[in-house]
Scaffold this motif. Structure first.
Motif, PDB file in Angstrom:
ATOM      1  N   HIS A 179       0.843  -1.191   0.000  1.00 40.63           N
ATOM      2  CA  HIS A 179       0.000   0.000   0.000  1.00 40.63           C
ATOM      3  C   HIS A 179       0.886   1.251   0.000  1.00 40.63           C
ATOM      4  O   HIS A 179       2.106   1.175  -0.057  1.00 40.63           O
ATOM      5  CB  HIS A 179      -0.940  -0.023   1.207  1.00 40.63           C
ATOM      6  CG  HIS A 179      -1.947  -1.130   1.142  1.00 40.63           C
ATOM      7  ND1 HIS A 179      -3.089  -1.045   0.385  1.00 40.63           N
ATOM      8  CD2 HIS A 179      -1.961  -2.361   1.712  1.00 40.63           C
ATOM      9  CE1 HIS A 179      -3.782  -2.167   0.500  1.00 40.63           C
ATOM     10  NE2 HIS A 179      -3.117  -2.977   1.306  1.00 40.63           N
ATOM     11  N   SER A 180       0.255   2.392   0.084  1.00 43.44           N
ATOM     12  CA  SER A 180       0.987   3.648  -0.047  1.00 43.44           C
ATOM     13  C   SER A 180       1.965   3.890   1.092  1.00 43.44           C
ATOM     14  O   SER A 180       2.959   4.591   0.916  1.00 43.44           O
ATOM     15  CB  SER A 180       0.008   4.819  -0.161  1.00 43.44           C
ATOM     16  OG  SER A 180      -0.857   4.857   0.964  1.00 43.44           O
ATOM     17  N   ASP A 208      -1.995   0.984  -4.610  1.00 42.59           N
ATOM     18  CA  ASP A 208      -2.460   2.366  -4.488  1.00 42.59           C
ATOM     19  C   ASP A 208      -1.678   3.240  -5.458  1.00 42.59           C
ATOM     20  O   ASP A 208      -0.446   3.308  -5.389  1.00 42.59           O
ATOM     21  CB  ASP A 208      -2.249   2.899  -3.058  1.00 42.59           C
ATOM     22  CG  ASP A 208      -3.085   2.142  -2.039  1.00 42.59           C
ATOM     23  OD1 ASP A 208      -4.146   1.626  -2.430  1.00 42.59           O
ATOM     24  OD2 ASP A 208      -2.665   2.053  -0.874  1.00 42.59           O
TER      25      ASP A 208
END
Length: 445
Positions: A179-180, A208
């Motif tokens: 994820h980010s 993401d």
């Protein structure tokens, strides 16, 4: 010879490690110690097909031996396709690295060990954060079950400055998810200047687009090395990511890029291809050899744009274009063939589904299909380049330097009339051969 030696050494170490039992523990560790005293490569290679058993006990034994003293000869440490189910086995190896017992390590490969996970990645990160490894060039953790927490830990370790010579970082796979948060931490490292030699990045699994953009913006700062390979396949890579990548690809650090792999990114559509085209047309990617656009959401409009790029002579070094799964319409297929025809330097292998051409009969020459016509022009271009090369080399060997320049100019302008005349039969029934009919490129918003 080197390859045979490598296989033999892997077999020796593997046999010793897999022979470990509680009863012969001391004997196995003594054999490992003797082997490690002379070897430069310590690699255990399991089997991807093996369904049962594990390598934990043997790997743990190897780790304990590596903890006993410094092994300055060892330059490669690899655990590939090993079945590691216990955290302790990775912990023993990590302890040896963290203790500084492998001061001259150049390659650390823990790829294809799906059970390493975040826990194992954190242990390795702790070791990398505590030991100075000035010669470490390659770090591989592809398909090792690493997630966002593991990526964050690894990024923080690389941010310590202990691995200033790292040139290759491969993390993630189509089976892993970042994820980010993990991507943002890694982006900070790219922008910090702690990886000034980085030139080969494979980071798959970013879900993401915010993280994708953050990474690319960090690379744009120019605090890394002269890039050779960038693999961001299997990511959430849409229009914003494409725009950020286009900016990166036009920086001096990416003028040396040889491979760009964006396959498996379904968010890359025709609009994204048009955004990337700005970089393709910038003449900053003359060294690009391979472009991976397999399994993206590209239709005929995107392929028309790529054909226009190739026809105009951009990406002059391109040898492979993978576009499997793209919607190749008759118009885009014709444009690709025309690119081969008009750009006589183009010899790239374009992997794509070619539509047939019903209006062309089997009697037409050289082929009744667009793929056949593309292959024909590709062969013509290759033969022409070979002839030019031979003629030029012969001229250089036999003529004075002043005459060589004129001969080279003559070679570059080989008679086109003969080629045009020879190609007339191919043009029968193919409307796109008309030079006065422009190709219109439209992208639906």
């Amino acid at each position: 010879m080197a390859s045979s030696k490598f296989v033999d050494q892997v077999d020796v170490l593997g046999d010793i490690v897999r022979s470990w039992t509680p009863e012969n523990r001391e004997d196995v560790e003594a054999k490992l110690l003797a082997e490690l005293e002379v070897e430069t490569m310590v690699v255990l290679h399991g089997s991807a097909d093996r369904e049962t058993g594990d390598d934990d006990d043997g790997v743990a034994a190897l780790g304990r031996v590596l903890q006993q003293r410094s092994f300055p000869r060892v330059k490669t440490l690899g655990l590939v396709y090993c079945r590691l189910k216990q955290e302790q086995s990775v912990a023993e190896i990590a302890t040896a690295i963290g203790a500084g017992n492998l001061p001259n390590l150049e390659t650390l490969n823990f790829g294809s060990n799906s059970k390493i996970g975040d826990a194992g990645a954190k242990l390795l990160a702790e070791a990398l954060g505590s030991a100075k490894l000035p010669g470490l060039h390659r770090l591989h953790l592809i398909d090792s079950g690493v997630g966002d927490e593991g990526l964050t830990a690894l990024a923080n370790a690389l941010g310590t400055g202990n691995t200033p010579s790292l040139t290759r970082l491969h993390v993630g796979s189509e089976n892993e998810v970042f994820h980010s948060s993990g991507a943002s931490t890694l982006a900070q490292v790219f922008g910090s200047g702690h990886l000034p030699a980085l030139e080969d990045l494979s980071l798959q699994g970013l879900v993401d687009e915010e993280g994708v953009v953050a990474l690319l913006k960090a690379l744009e700062l120019g605090k890394v090395g002269e890039f050779k390979n960038l693999d961001m396949s299997n990511c959430k890579f849409g229009l914003e990511g494409a725009k950020a990548l286009a900016d990166v690809l036009q920086t001096p650090q990416f003028s040396t890029l040889r491979l760009l792999d964006l396959q498996g990114n379904p968010a890359i559509d025709d609009a994204a291809i048009l955004a990337l085209s700005a970089a393709f047309k910038s003449n900053n990617l003359s060294n690009l050899r391979c472009l991976g656009l397999k399994k993206v959401s590209m239709s005929g409009a995107g392929l028309l744009e790529l054909a226009s790029v190739l026809e105009s002579g951009h990406l002059p070094g391109l040898m492979e274009l993978f576009a499997d799964g793209a919607e190749n319409t008759p118009a885009s297929a014709e444009a690709l063939v025309r690119a081969y025809e008009k750009n006589t330097a183009l010899v790239a292998l374009i992997t794509i589904d070619w539509p047939t051409t019903p209006e062309v009969t089997a009697e037409d020459w050289p082929s009744a299909t667009l793929q056949g016509n593309a292959d024909f022009f590709k062969r013509r271009n290759k033969d022409r380049q070979i002839a030019m090369s031979r003629q030029f080399r012969g001229t250089v060997d036999s003529e004075a330097s002043e005459e060589n320049a004129q001969d080279a100019k003559d070679v570059e302008t080989l008679p086109e009339k003969k080629e045009t005349s020879e190609l007339k039969p191919w043009k029968r029934g193919l409307s796109f051969a008309r030079r006065d009919v422009p190709v219109e490129i439209k992208v639906c918003s």
